[in-house]
Design a protein around this motif. Structure first.
Motif, PDB file in Angstrom:
ATOM      1  N   MET A   1      -0.866   3.679   4.297  1.00 40.08           N
ATOM      2  CA  MET A   1       0.502   3.818   3.845  1.00 40.08           C
ATOM      3  C   MET A   1       1.348   2.722   4.461  1.00 40.08           C
ATOM      4  O   MET A   1       1.083   2.286   5.571  1.00 40.08           O
ATOM      5  CB  MET A   1       1.000   5.198   4.278  1.00 40.08           C
ATOM      6  CG  MET A   1       2.183   5.690   3.511  1.00 40.08           C
ATOM      7  SD  MET A   1       1.754   5.885   1.774  1.00 40.08           S
ATOM      8  CE  MET A   1       3.332   6.243   1.153  1.00 40.08           C
ATOM      9  N   PRO A   2       2.361   2.247   3.773  1.00 41.49           N
ATOM     10  CA  PRO A   2       3.186   1.166   4.303  1.00 41.49           C
ATOM     11  C   PRO A   2       3.849   1.527   5.618  1.00 41.49           C
ATOM     12  O   PRO A   2       4.139   2.677   5.907  1.00 41.49           O
ATOM     13  CB  PRO A   2       4.227   0.952   3.209  1.00 41.49           C
ATOM     14  CG  PRO A   2       3.563   1.420   1.974  1.00 41.49           C
ATOM     15  CD  PRO A   2       2.684   2.570   2.416  1.00 41.49           C
ATOM     16  N   TYR A  36       2.628  -0.153  -3.156  1.00 41.56           N
ATOM     17  CA  TYR A  36       1.395   0.266  -2.495  1.00 41.56           C
ATOM     18  C   TYR A  36       0.798   1.479  -3.211  1.00 41.56           C
ATOM     19  O   TYR A  36      -0.406   1.536  -3.468  1.00 41.56           O
ATOM     20  CB  TYR A  36       1.648   0.582  -1.020  1.00 41.56           C
ATOM     21  CG  TYR A  36       0.402   0.995  -0.289  1.00 41.56           C
ATOM     22  CD1 TYR A  36      -0.546   0.055   0.093  1.00 41.56           C
ATOM     23  CD2 TYR A  36       0.153   2.332   0.008  1.00 41.56           C
ATOM     24  CE1 TYR A  36      -1.708   0.427   0.757  1.00 41.56           C
ATOM     25  CE2 TYR A  36      -1.003   2.715   0.675  1.00 41.56           C
ATOM     26  CZ  TYR A  36      -1.927   1.766   1.036  1.00 41.56           C
ATOM     27  OH  TYR A  36      -3.075   2.138   1.684  1.00 41.56           O
ATOM     28  N   ALA A  37       1.638   2.438  -3.559  1.00 42.98           N
ATOM     29  CA  ALA A  37       1.173   3.625  -4.278  1.00 42.98           C
ATOM     30  C   ALA A  37       0.534   3.239  -5.610  1.00 42.98           C
ATOM     31  O   ALA A  37      -0.482   3.816  -6.018  1.00 42.98           O
ATOM     32  CB  ALA A  37       2.320   4.604  -4.489  1.00 42.98           C
ATOM     33  N   GLY A  42      -4.507   2.702  -8.755  1.00 43.78           N
ATOM     34  CA  GLY A  42      -5.240   1.908  -9.735  1.00 43.78           C
ATOM     35  C   GLY A  42      -4.375   1.368 -10.851  1.00 43.78           C
ATOM     36  O   GLY A  42      -4.889   0.903 -11.863  1.00 43.78           O
ATOM     37  N   THR A  43      -3.062   1.402 -10.673  1.00 48.10           N
ATOM     38  CA  THR A  43      -2.153   0.876 -11.704  1.00 48.10           C
ATOM     39  C   THR A  43      -1.448  -0.395 -11.224  1.00 48.10           C
ATOM     40  O   THR A  43      -0.520  -0.851 -11.855  1.00 48.10           O
ATOM     41  CB  THR A  43      -1.097   1.930 -12.089  1.00 48.10           C
ATOM     42  OG1 THR A  43      -0.361   2.305 -10.926  1.00 48.10           O
ATOM     43  CG2 THR A  43      -1.746   3.138 -12.716  1.00 48.10           C
ATOM     44  N   PRO A  53      -6.918  -0.688  -2.086  1.00 51.20           N
ATOM     45  CA  PRO A  53      -6.484  -0.960  -0.717  1.00 51.20           C
ATOM     46  C   PRO A  53      -6.706   0.248   0.187  1.00 51.20           C
ATOM     47  O   PRO A  53      -6.676   1.389  -0.272  1.00 51.20           O
ATOM     48  CB  PRO A  53      -4.993  -1.244  -0.869  1.00 51.20           C
ATOM     49  CG  PRO A  53      -4.593  -0.489  -2.081  1.00 51.20           C
ATOM     50  CD  PRO A  53      -5.789  -0.528  -2.991  1.00 51.20           C
ATOM     51  N   VAL A  54      -6.930  -0.032   1.469  1.00 49.77           N
ATOM     52  CA  VAL A  54      -7.068   1.035   2.451  1.00 49.77           C
ATOM     53  C   VAL A  54      -5.874   1.074   3.403  1.00 49.77           C
ATOM     54  O   VAL A  54      -5.611   2.095   4.013  1.00 49.77           O
ATOM     55  CB  VAL A  54      -8.390   0.931   3.250  1.00 49.77           C
ATOM     56  CG1 VAL A  54      -9.567   1.188   2.337  1.00 49.77           C
ATOM     57  CG2 VAL A  54      -8.530  -0.404   3.943  1.00 49.77           C
ATOM     58  N   ARG A  55      -5.169  -0.052   3.532  1.00 55.05           N
ATOM     59  CA  ARG A  55      -3.977  -0.076   4.377  1.00 55.05           C
ATOM     60  C   ARG A  55      -3.181  -1.355   4.179  1.00 55.05           C
ATOM     61  O   ARG A  55      -3.704  -2.350   3.689  1.00 55.05           O
ATOM     62  CB  ARG A  55      -4.340   0.069   5.851  1.00 55.05           C
ATOM     63  CG  ARG A  55      -5.109  -1.099   6.417  1.00 55.05           C
ATOM     64  CD  ARG A  55      -5.493  -0.843   7.856  1.00 55.05           C
ATOM     65  NE  ARG A  55      -6.380  -1.905   8.328  1.00 55.05           N
ATOM     66  CZ  ARG A  55      -6.281  -2.482   9.505  1.00 55.05           C
ATOM     67  NH1 ARG A  55      -5.334  -2.107  10.347  1.00 55.05           N
ATOM     68  NH2 ARG A  55      -7.114  -3.416   9.865  1.00 55.05           N
TER      69      ARG A  55
END
Length: 90
Positions: A1-2, A36-37, A42-43, A53-55
């Motif tokens: 998460m950011p 990030y979301a 996947g959009t 992404p993982v982080r």
């Protein structure tokens, strides 16, 4: 998460993500949490659809899209070993 210290939505930011395959992905946005979301869902970008992404590794704020875009181009030209240092304060 950011990161909670991420730039506010009224500016632009350059961000660097670590993907599941170990690769790093750079991009710009004016809403880091939402972008990030989108990547996670996947959009986002085509690359992150295949390599989620993982982080968020780092982000840096810029006053406008043009400045963020120039910084993105500079970052993408750097070797991987120097990309994180690009985000260090001057």
């Amino acid at each position: 998460m950011p990161d909670a210290d991420a730039p506010t939505p009224d500016g632009w930011c350059l961000y660097l993500l670590e993907c599941r395959n170990g690769a790093w992905y750079a991009g710009i946005t004016n809403r880091l949490d939402a972008r990030y979301a989108a990547h996670v869902a996947g959009t986002g970008a085509k690359y992150t659809r295949a390599n989620p992404p993982v982080r968020v590794l780092a982000s840096r704020g810029y006053p406008d899209r043009s400045a963020a875009s120039r910084a993105e181009a500079q970052l993408k030209r750097l070797p991987r070993a120097k990309k994180l240092a690009f985000f260090d304060p001057c």
